[in-house]
Structures are given as C-alpha cells and as structure tokens.
Design a protein around this motif. Structure first.
Motif, PDB file in Angstrom:
ATOM      1  N   GLU A  48     -26.882 -20.336   8.071  1.00  0.00           N
ATOM      2  CA  GLU A  48     -26.139 -20.186   9.269  1.00  0.00           C
ATOM      3  C   GLU A  48     -24.646 -20.655   8.738  1.00  0.00           C
ATOM      4  N   LEU A  49     -23.724 -19.576   9.296  1.00  0.00           N
ATOM      5  CA  LEU A  49     -22.346 -19.862   8.845  1.00  0.00           C
ATOM      6  C   LEU A  49     -21.489 -19.535   9.854  1.00  0.00           C
ATOM      7  N   GLY A  50     -20.447 -20.325   9.843  1.00  0.00           N
ATOM      8  CA  GLY A  50     -18.983 -20.181  10.865  1.00  0.00           C
ATOM      9  C   GLY A  50     -17.962 -19.779  10.314  1.00  0.00           C
ATOM     10  N   LEU A  51     -16.708 -19.813  11.020  1.00  0.00           N
ATOM     11  CA  LEU A  51     -15.636 -19.422  10.493  1.00  0.00           C
ATOM     12  C   LEU A  51     -15.060 -20.508   9.667  1.00  0.00           C
ATOM     13  N   TRP A  52     -15.282 -21.808  10.158  1.00  0.00           N
ATOM     14  CA  TRP A  52     -14.747 -22.982   9.569  1.00  0.00           C
ATOM     15  C   TRP A  52     -15.726 -23.914   8.875  1.00  0.00           C
ATOM     16  N   TYR A  53     -16.882 -23.959   9.380  1.00  0.00           N
ATOM     17  CA  TYR A  53     -18.134 -24.633   9.061  1.00  0.00           C
ATOM     18  C   TYR A  53     -19.306 -23.962   8.509  1.00  0.00           C
ATOM     19  N   TYR A  54     -20.202 -24.489   7.995  1.00  0.00           N
ATOM     20  CA  TYR A  54     -21.525 -23.975   7.674  1.00  0.00           C
ATOM     21  C   TYR A  54     -22.531 -25.096   7.990  1.00  0.00           C
ATOM     22  N   ALA A  55     -23.643 -24.537   8.423  1.00  0.00           N
ATOM     23  CA  ALA A  55     -24.719 -25.642   9.041  1.00  0.00           C
ATOM     24  C   ALA A  55     -25.626 -26.041   7.872  1.00  0.00           C
ATOM     25  N   PHE A  56     -25.855 -27.307   7.597  1.00  0.00           N
ATOM     26  CA  PHE A  56     -26.676 -28.029   6.483  1.00  0.00           C
ATOM     27  C   PHE A  56     -27.781 -28.819   7.236  1.00  0.00           C
ATOM     28  N   TYR A  57     -28.914 -28.489   6.647  1.00  0.00           N
ATOM     29  CA  TYR A  57     -30.084 -29.214   7.003  1.00  0.00           C
ATOM     30  C   TYR A  57     -30.729 -30.278   6.007  1.00  0.00           C
ATOM     31  N   THR A  58     -30.885 -31.283   6.358  1.00  0.00           N
ATOM     32  CA  THR A  58     -31.748 -32.297   5.364  1.00  0.00           C
ATOM     33  C   THR A  58     -32.950 -32.924   6.051  1.00  0.00           C
ATOM     34  N   TRP A  59     -33.702 -33.284   5.038  1.00  0.00           N
ATOM     35  CA  TRP A  59     -35.109 -33.860   5.562  1.00  0.00           C
ATOM     36  C   TRP A  59     -34.921 -35.282   5.094  1.00  0.00           C
ATOM     37  N   VAL A  60     -35.490 -36.127   6.289  1.00  0.00           N
ATOM     38  CA  VAL A  60     -35.129 -37.597   5.953  1.00  0.00           C
ATOM     39  C   VAL A  60     -36.762 -38.209   6.314  1.00  0.00           C
ATOM     40  N   LEU A  61     -37.316 -38.844   5.308  1.00  0.00           N
ATOM     41  CA  LEU A  61     -38.601 -39.435   5.334  1.00  0.00           C
ATOM     42  C   LEU A  61     -38.586 -41.022   5.616  1.00  0.00           C
ATOM     43  N   GLN A  62     -39.135 -41.371   6.668  1.00  0.00           N
ATOM     44  CA  GLN A  62     -38.972 -42.841   7.217  1.00  0.00           C
ATOM     45  C   GLN A  62     -40.607 -43.492   7.182  1.00  0.00           C
ATOM     46  N   GLN A  63     -40.579 -44.415   6.541  1.00  0.00           N
ATOM     47  CA  GLN A  63     -41.880 -45.096   6.434  1.00  0.00           C
ATOM     48  C   GLN A  63     -42.228 -45.520   8.046  1.00  0.00           C
ATOM     49  N   SER A  64     -43.341 -45.396   8.327  1.00  0.00           N
ATOM     50  CA  SER A  64     -43.979 -45.898   9.903  1.00  0.00           C
ATOM     51  C   SER A  64     -43.916 -47.192   9.952  1.00  0.00           C
ATOM     52  N   GLY A  65     -43.886 -47.687  11.119  1.00  0.00           N
ATOM     53  CA  GLY A  65     -43.832 -49.275  11.166  1.00  0.00           C
ATOM     54  C   GLY A  65     -45.048 -50.016  10.502  1.00  0.00           C
ATOM     55  N   SER A  66     -46.340 -49.343  10.424  1.00  0.00           N
ATOM     56  CA  SER A  66     -47.460 -49.881  10.147  1.00  0.00           C
ATOM     57  C   SER A  66     -47.415 -50.092   8.555  1.00  0.00           C
ATOM     58  N   GLY A  67     -46.484 -49.283   8.150  1.00  0.00           N
ATOM     59  CA  GLY A  67     -46.532 -49.266   6.470  1.00  0.00           C
ATOM     60  C   GLY A  67     -47.572 -48.087   5.991  1.00  0.00           C
ATOM     61  N   ILE A  68     -48.092 -47.501   6.720  1.00  0.00           N
ATOM     62  CA  ILE A  68     -49.017 -46.594   6.271  1.00  0.00           C
ATOM     63  C   ILE A  68     -48.416 -45.234   6.619  1.00  0.00           C
ATOM     64  N   GLY A  69     -48.102 -44.197   5.809  1.00  0.00           N
ATOM     65  CA  GLY A  69     -47.667 -42.900   5.925  1.00  0.00           C
ATOM     66  C   GLY A  69     -46.229 -42.789   6.260  1.00  0.00           C
ATOM     67  N   PHE A  70     -45.714 -41.732   6.442  1.00  0.00           N
ATOM     68  CA  PHE A  70     -44.141 -41.393   6.979  1.00  0.00           C
ATOM     69  C   PHE A  70     -44.120 -40.371   8.010  1.00  0.00           C
ATOM     70  N   SER A  71     -42.732 -40.718   8.612  1.00  0.00           N
ATOM     71  CA  SER A  71     -42.631 -39.741   9.634  1.00  0.00           C
ATOM     72  C   SER A  71     -41.464 -38.583   8.956  1.00  0.00           C
ATOM     73  N   ALA A  72     -41.210 -37.577   9.190  1.00  0.00           N
ATOM     74  CA  ALA A  72     -40.094 -36.657   8.637  1.00  0.00           C
ATOM     75  C   ALA A  72     -39.362 -36.165   9.765  1.00  0.00           C
TER      76      ALA A  72
END
Length: 127
Positions: A48-72
């Motif tokens: 995805e592009l624009g005249l001045w900027y482009y779209a950048f996507y990133t994935w962030v993994l966060q550990q769940s509150g119980s310590g088991i598993g991750f949320s993306a």
C-alpha cells in the motif's frame, strides 16, 4: 432573511469544503494505491503506497497475563519513503500537482468563506 445569492454562496462553500477535505485526505494517506501479488515462494502479499508515505505492517507478540500463550497484534503505521527511494518524473509531477491542488483549494476555500459571509455588504440600497 438571507438572499438567494447568499444561499448559493453557502451551498457552494459546502461543496468547496467537501472537495478540499477529500483532496487533502487523499493526498496524505499512506494507502492511496494498493497492489496485491505473490512473492517468489507463492505467498500472497499486499503493498500500500501513497504520494508521501507508505503503509508498514508489523506483528507484535505479547505474552498473556497468565504466562501461558501469546496474543498477536498487527499494527499499521505510515512511514515516509527513504532518501534512497528512486522517484521518477511522473511521481514528482503527482507530488507537485498535489501541492498545487492543496494551495488552490485553500485559496478557494478562503475566498468562498469571505464571499458567503460578505454577500450583502456592497449593495447600493443601504444608503
């Protein structure tokens, strides 16, 4: 009571404001153009592009509150193009006309506001 010409001035001002906002929003968006394709491994991707900027996507993994598993989570940001990005004459022309359109729209918006507010100031029947 407002005159007929003042009503037309206000109506034209509504169209001017709408056109100005659409032009401004369209030129600063980072996903003005969208390309869907496949990489060399056959995986689909989107650019995805624009005249001045482009779209950048990133994935962030966060550990769940119980310590088991991750949320993306996927975050989208608009990044400006790097200095080494080759910009051809067509792209420069599009950027130049986006600036010209913005300036012309701003002048038209200001003159429309003035004409809508000062329609009856110079009538000869006021004395």
């Amino acid at each position: 009571m407002a005159s007929k010409s003042q009503g037309f001035s206000i109506l034209s001002l509504v169209f001017i404001v709408t056109a100005f906002c659409c032009t401004w929003a369209g030129s600063i968006r980072c996903n003005f153009l969208k390309f869907d394709g496949f990489d060399s491994n056959g995986q689909p991707f989107t650019m995805e592009l624009g005249l001045w900027y482009y779209a950048f996507y990133t994935w962030v993994l966060q550990q769940s509150g119980s310590g088991i598993g991750f949320s993306a989570y996927q975050y989208e940001t608009c990044n400006s193009y790097a200095e080494y990005t080759p910009i051809d004459s067509t792209w420069k022309a599009a950027q130049a006309f986006a600036i010209i359109t913005f300036m012309f729209g701003l002048v038209t918006l200001i003159s429309g506001c003035v004409s809508a507010c000062a329609t009856n100031c110079f009538r000869s029947d006021y004395g």
